[in-house]
Motif scaffolding. Structure first.
Motif, PDB file in Angstrom:
ATOM      1  N   ALA A   1       0.832  -1.200   0.000  1.00  0.00           N
ATOM      2  CA  ALA A   1       0.000   0.000   0.000  1.00  0.00           C
ATOM      3  C   ALA A   1       0.868   1.252   0.000  1.00  0.00           C
ATOM      4  O   ALA A   1       0.598   2.215  -0.734  1.00  0.00           O
ATOM      5  CB  ALA A   1      -0.933  -0.003   1.204  1.00  0.00           C
ATOM      6  N   ALA A   2       1.924   1.251   0.806  1.00  0.00           N
ATOM      7  CA  ALA A   2       2.822   2.406   0.872  1.00  0.00           C
ATOM      8  C   ALA A   2       3.513   2.637  -0.469  1.00  0.00           C
ATOM      9  O   ALA A   2       3.667   3.786  -0.914  1.00  0.00           O
ATOM     10  CB  ALA A   2       3.856   2.206   1.977  1.00  0.00           C
ATOM     11  N   GLU A   3       3.927   1.555  -1.129  1.00  0.00           N
ATOM     12  CA  GLU A   3       4.595   1.680  -2.418  1.00  0.00           C
ATOM     13  C   GLU A   3       3.654   2.241  -3.481  1.00  0.00           C
ATOM     14  O   GLU A   3       4.039   3.091  -4.284  1.00  0.00           O
ATOM     15  CB  GLU A   3       5.148   0.321  -2.859  1.00  0.00           C
ATOM     16  N   VAL A   4       2.413   1.736  -3.498  1.00  0.00           N
ATOM     17  CA  VAL A   4       1.438   2.232  -4.478  1.00  0.00           C
ATOM     18  C   VAL A   4       1.133   3.703  -4.221  1.00  0.00           C
ATOM     19  O   VAL A   4       1.032   4.512  -5.155  1.00  0.00           O
ATOM     20  CB  VAL A   4       0.149   1.385  -4.443  1.00  0.00           C
ATOM     21  N   GLU A   5       0.997   4.091  -2.946  1.00  0.00           N
ATOM     22  CA  GLU A   5       0.778   5.499  -2.617  1.00  0.00           C
ATOM     23  C   GLU A   5       1.943   6.357  -3.097  1.00  0.00           C
ATOM     24  O   GLU A   5       1.747   7.459  -3.613  1.00  0.00           O
ATOM     25  CB  GLU A   5       0.574   5.671  -1.118  1.00  0.00           C
ATOM     26  N   ASP A   6       3.165   5.866  -2.916  1.00  0.00           N
ATOM     27  CA  ASP A   6       4.338   6.627  -3.363  1.00  0.00           C
ATOM     28  C   ASP A   6       4.345   6.809  -4.878  1.00  0.00           C
ATOM     29  O   ASP A   6       4.709   7.879  -5.382  1.00  0.00           O
ATOM     30  CB  ASP A   6       5.624   5.926  -2.917  1.00  0.00           C
ATOM     31  N   ILE A   7       3.956   5.783  -5.610  1.00  0.00           N
ATOM     32  CA  ILE A   7       3.953   5.862  -7.073  1.00  0.00           C
ATOM     33  C   ILE A   7       2.973   6.926  -7.555  1.00  0.00           C
ATOM     34  O   ILE A   7       3.255   7.690  -8.478  1.00  0.00           O
ATOM     35  CB  ILE A   7       3.614   4.485  -7.673  1.00  0.00           C
TER      36      ILE A   7
ATOM     37  N   ASP B   1      -8.954   5.367 -15.633  1.00  0.00           N
ATOM     38  CA  ASP B   1      -7.858   4.427 -15.389  1.00  0.00           C
ATOM     39  C   ASP B   1      -6.524   5.163 -15.398  1.00  0.00           C
ATOM     40  O   ASP B   1      -6.188   5.863 -16.365  1.00  0.00           O
ATOM     41  CB  ASP B   1      -7.834   3.329 -16.450  1.00  0.00           C
ATOM     42  N   TYR B   2      -5.769   4.987 -14.318  1.00  0.00           N
ATOM     43  CA  TYR B   2      -4.432   5.552 -14.209  1.00  0.00           C
ATOM     44  C   TYR B   2      -3.432   4.396 -14.197  1.00  0.00           C
ATOM     45  O   TYR B   2      -3.407   3.598 -13.255  1.00  0.00           O
ATOM     46  CB  TYR B   2      -4.285   6.362 -12.921  1.00  0.00           C
ATOM     47  N   TYR B   3      -2.625   4.301 -15.254  1.00  0.00           N
ATOM     48  CA  TYR B   3      -1.620   3.249 -15.326  1.00  0.00           C
ATOM     49  C   TYR B   3      -0.296   3.742 -14.754  1.00  0.00           C
ATOM     50  O   TYR B   3       0.000   4.951 -14.774  1.00  0.00           O
ATOM     51  CB  TYR B   3      -1.401   2.802 -16.769  1.00  0.00           C
ATOM     52  N   ALA B   4       0.494   2.826 -14.248  1.00  0.00           N
ATOM     53  CA  ALA B   4       1.865   3.105 -13.811  1.00  0.00           C
ATOM     54  C   ALA B   4       2.770   2.103 -14.519  1.00  0.00           C
ATOM     55  O   ALA B   4       2.766   0.913 -14.201  1.00  0.00           O
ATOM     56  CB  ALA B   4       1.994   2.988 -12.297  1.00  0.00           C
ATOM     57  N   ILE B   5       3.529   2.598 -15.503  1.00  0.00           N
ATOM     58  CA  ILE B   5       4.402   1.753 -16.315  1.00  0.00           C
ATOM     59  C   ILE B   5       5.853   2.033 -15.934  1.00  0.00           C
ATOM     60  O   ILE B   5       6.321   3.173 -16.057  1.00  0.00           O
ATOM     61  CB  ILE B   5       4.219   2.042 -17.825  1.00  0.00           C
ATOM     62  N   PRO B   6       6.602   1.032 -15.454  1.00  0.00           N
ATOM     63  CA  PRO B   6       8.003   1.275 -15.097  1.00  0.00           C
ATOM     64  C   PRO B   6       8.875   1.356 -16.347  1.00  0.00           C
ATOM     65  O   PRO B   6       8.758   0.526 -17.247  1.00  0.00           O
ATOM     66  CB  PRO B   6       8.368   0.053 -14.248  1.00  0.00           C
ATOM     67  N   PHE B   7       9.734   2.373 -16.396  1.00  0.00           N
ATOM     68  CA  PHE B   7      10.633   2.514 -17.543  1.00  0.00           C
ATOM     69  C   PHE B   7      11.850   3.318 -17.125  1.00  0.00           C
ATOM     70  O   PHE B   7      11.754   4.241 -16.309  1.00  0.00           O
ATOM     71  CB  PHE B   7       9.924   3.210 -18.704  1.00  0.00           C
TER      72      PHE B   7
ATOM     73  N   GLU C   1      11.550   5.129 -13.400  1.00  0.00           N
ATOM     74  CA  GLU C   1      10.413   5.850 -12.857  1.00  0.00           C
ATOM     75  C   GLU C   1       9.142   5.227 -13.416  1.00  0.00           C
ATOM     76  O   GLU C   1       9.194   4.327 -14.269  1.00  0.00           O
ATOM     77  CB  GLU C   1      10.488   7.336 -13.211  1.00  0.00           C
ATOM     78  N   TYR C   2       8.001   5.735 -12.947  1.00  0.00           N
ATOM     79  CA  TYR C   2       6.713   5.220 -13.415  1.00  0.00           C
ATOM     80  C   TYR C   2       6.034   6.268 -14.276  1.00  0.00           C
ATOM     81  O   TYR C   2       6.049   7.466 -13.967  1.00  0.00           O
ATOM     82  CB  TYR C   2       5.840   4.829 -12.221  1.00  0.00           C
ATOM     83  N   TRP C   3       5.434   5.780 -15.367  1.00  0.00           N
ATOM     84  CA  TRP C   3       4.891   6.659 -16.400  1.00  0.00           C
ATOM     85  C   TRP C   3       3.437   6.312 -16.698  1.00  0.00           C
ATOM     86  O   TRP C   3       3.013   5.165 -16.557  1.00  0.00           O
ATOM     87  CB  TRP C   3       5.718   6.522 -17.684  1.00  0.00           C
ATOM     88  N   GLU C   4       2.685   7.325 -17.116  1.00  0.00           N
ATOM     89  CA  GLU C   4       1.326   7.099 -17.564  1.00  0.00           C
ATOM     90  C   GLU C   4       1.352   6.415 -18.931  1.00  0.00           C
ATOM     91  O   GLU C   4       2.381   6.355 -19.602  1.00  0.00           O
ATOM     92  CB  GLU C   4       0.574   8.425 -17.630  1.00  0.00           C
ATOM     93  N   ALA C   5       0.209   5.902 -19.346  1.00  0.00           N
ATOM     94  CA  ALA C   5       0.151   5.151 -20.604  1.00  0.00           C
ATOM     95  C   ALA C   5       0.517   6.020 -21.806  1.00  0.00           C
ATOM     96  O   ALA C   5       0.996   5.509 -22.827  1.00  0.00           O
ATOM     97  CB  ALA C   5      -1.244   4.554 -20.787  1.00  0.00           C
ATOM     98  N   ASP C   6       0.298   7.342 -21.710  1.00  0.00           N
ATOM     99  CA  ASP C   6       0.626   8.224 -22.832  1.00  0.00           C
ATOM    100  C   ASP C   6       2.068   8.700 -22.816  1.00  0.00           C
ATOM    101  O   ASP C   6       2.466   9.560 -23.614  1.00  0.00           O
ATOM    102  CB  ASP C   6      -0.328   9.421 -22.847  1.00  0.00           C
ATOM    103  N   GLY C   7       2.880   8.167 -21.902  1.00  0.00           N
ATOM    104  CA  GLY C   7       4.289   8.533 -21.851  1.00  0.00           C
ATOM    105  C   GLY C   7       4.592   9.733 -20.984  1.00  0.00           C
ATOM    106  O   GLY C   7       5.747  10.157 -20.890  1.00  0.00           O
TER     107      GLY C   7
END
Length: 443
Positions: free
Chosen positions: A175-181, A227-233, A240-246
């Motif tokens: 939960a803490a990690e998701v909140e941080d993202i 929908d909010y995506y978190a994509i690691p790149f 870092e984590y990015w939205e689906a649109d970059g």
């Protein structure tokens, strides 16, 4: 001699020689060594082990004394351990293991005592002999080996993200990690019933006991129907984590400067003051939180004021890029090293929640100005940091496709991003259009 008997005799002698040679070879083979018993990094095969649990009020010195360790040795250990792991840190309820050997006179001697700091970390205290005299000690910090298990979990929120994860038997740390993202994008105190999430992560296991999480491979958070995506790149040498649109999930300002329990007062030009009982402007947001709750800077900046702010009590003001200034009022105290002119980073500790000045209870009065104009902190337009670079877009699309496929459905192990170890992404280069060289997914 009859030729038949001669040939038979020669054949028999040859067979006898082969048999004798085989036995000789077998005799020369070294016997297989018995498997060793390694515990806390120690070969425990020839030790007698005794396990116990620290009792309430018990000290490490008292435990060691029971095993025949002298006061002189305990004092030596205490001095040696002070900069590594002080002996006073032991806590009741934690387990320990004593490694005992017997000498030729059948007298027992403690060589090591391993203390479990938590489910994964331990410290080993050693007592060593030289020419028959115990003349040295050692302190070694260690961590038990764990395995990683890929997990994909989903839940619908009924009250809070934390409760949804507790109800779903997920690790608290998740939960803490998701909140941080999502700390720049979603206020988790405004989530509503019916919001949902799916998260892919590596869970750390020792035997079958969960001891934490590793890499988060992706998140899909549905909030107010979006929908909010978190994509690691990896870009600019860090993941870092990015939205689906970059666009980066990291924004110029954090959503809030602390973990709060509730919003006790919002931005208003006509608020009934809780102490003076008259209506006056309150150009900030009050976050109710326990005294001592850490307060962080919402963005990189420079401290332009530190001191007493009258009714605002202990106050900090920080100047940021883009003409923004933030204020933190009623602090109980300031973080070490914070003073006027100090450069601070986004997320850096700057103070602690208090109730100084004119206040009815512990809270943070958080304010934001654009130039000299106060603005509602809950309605700040969030400018993202640098998006995916043009030369990285093909590689990002490759990573995004794999993560989203796993979030939205079932994929085979070969179709998902993998982890070579507990830190770095898979360094294999994905197949992308030739005009764009993919970036390796490594930290």
């Amino acid at each position: 001699m009859n030729r038949f008997f001669r040939d038979t005799l020669i054949l028999s002698l040859l067979m006898l020689g082969v048999a004798c040679g085989s036995k000789s070879d077998e005799a020369q083979e070294a016997p297989q060594e018995a498997p060793r018993h390694i515990l806390y990094g120690i070969d425990a095969t020839d030790y007698r082990l005794e396990q116990g649990e620290v009792e309430s009020g018990e000290t490490l010195g008292k435990i060691l004394n029971r095993y025949g360790v002298s006061a002189v040795e305990i004092d030596r250990l205490d001095r040696e351990a002070s900069d590594i792991w002080p002996l006073r840190n032991i806590r009741a309820g934690h387990r320990y293991t004593a490694f005992i050997h017997e000498d030729s006179l059948h007298s027992s001697h403690l060589d090591y005592l391993a203390y479990e700091r938590n489910t994964s970390q331990y410290v080993v205290f050693g007592f060593h002999n030289h020419e028959g005299e115990r003349d040295s000690v050692s302190i070694t910090l260690g961590e038990r080996e764990f395995t990683l298990k890929r997990q994909k979990r989903s839940a619908v929120i009924e009250s809070s993200l934390w409760q949804a994860m507790v109800d779903g038997d997920m690790p608290y740390s998740l939960a803490a990690e998701v909140e941080d993202i999502y700390q720049w994008t979603i206020s988790f105190f405004s989530v509503q019933k019916g919001d949902s999430f799916t998260v892919i992560y590596d869970e750390k296991l020792i035997d079958t006991v969960s001891v934490g999480i590793g890499r988060i491979w992706g998140v899909k958070f549905s909030h107010y129907g979006k929908d909010y995506y978190a994509i690691p790149f990896r870009q600019n040498k860090r993941v870092e984590y990015w939205e689906a649109d970059g666009q980066s999930l990291r924004k110029q300002l954090l959503k809030a400067p602390l973990k709060y329990s509730r919003i006790s007062s919002k931005f208003s030009y006509s608020r009934l003051h809780p102490v003076h009982k008259v209506r006056r402007p309150h150009t900030g947001v009050d976050f109710a939180a326990p005294k001592g709750t850490p307060v962080v800077s919402v963005a990189d900046g420079v401290v332009i004021f530190k001191g007493w702010g009258g009714g605002g009590g202990n106050t900090l003001k920080i100047k940021h890029a883009g003409g923004y200034t933030t204020g933190y009022l009623h602090l109980n105290g300031f973080a070490k090293g914070i003073k006027q002119g100090t450069h601070v980073s986004q997320g850096q500790l700057i103070g602690y929640v208090g109730s100084t000045g004119t206040s009815t209870g512990p809270h943070l009065d958080y304010r934001v100005w654009k130039g000299k104009t106060p603005i509602d902190p809950l309605k700040i337009p969030q400018e993202p940091s640098e998006p995916i670079k043009e030369e990285n877009k093909a590689a990002f699309e490759y990573v995004k496709a794999k993560v989203m496929a796993e979030l939205d459905g079932e994929v085979s192990e070969e179709e998902r991003l993998t982890l070579r170890d507990t830190v770095a992404f898979d360094a294999a280069k994905p197949t992308v259009p030739a005009q764009s060289e993919p970036q390796p997914d490594q930290e």
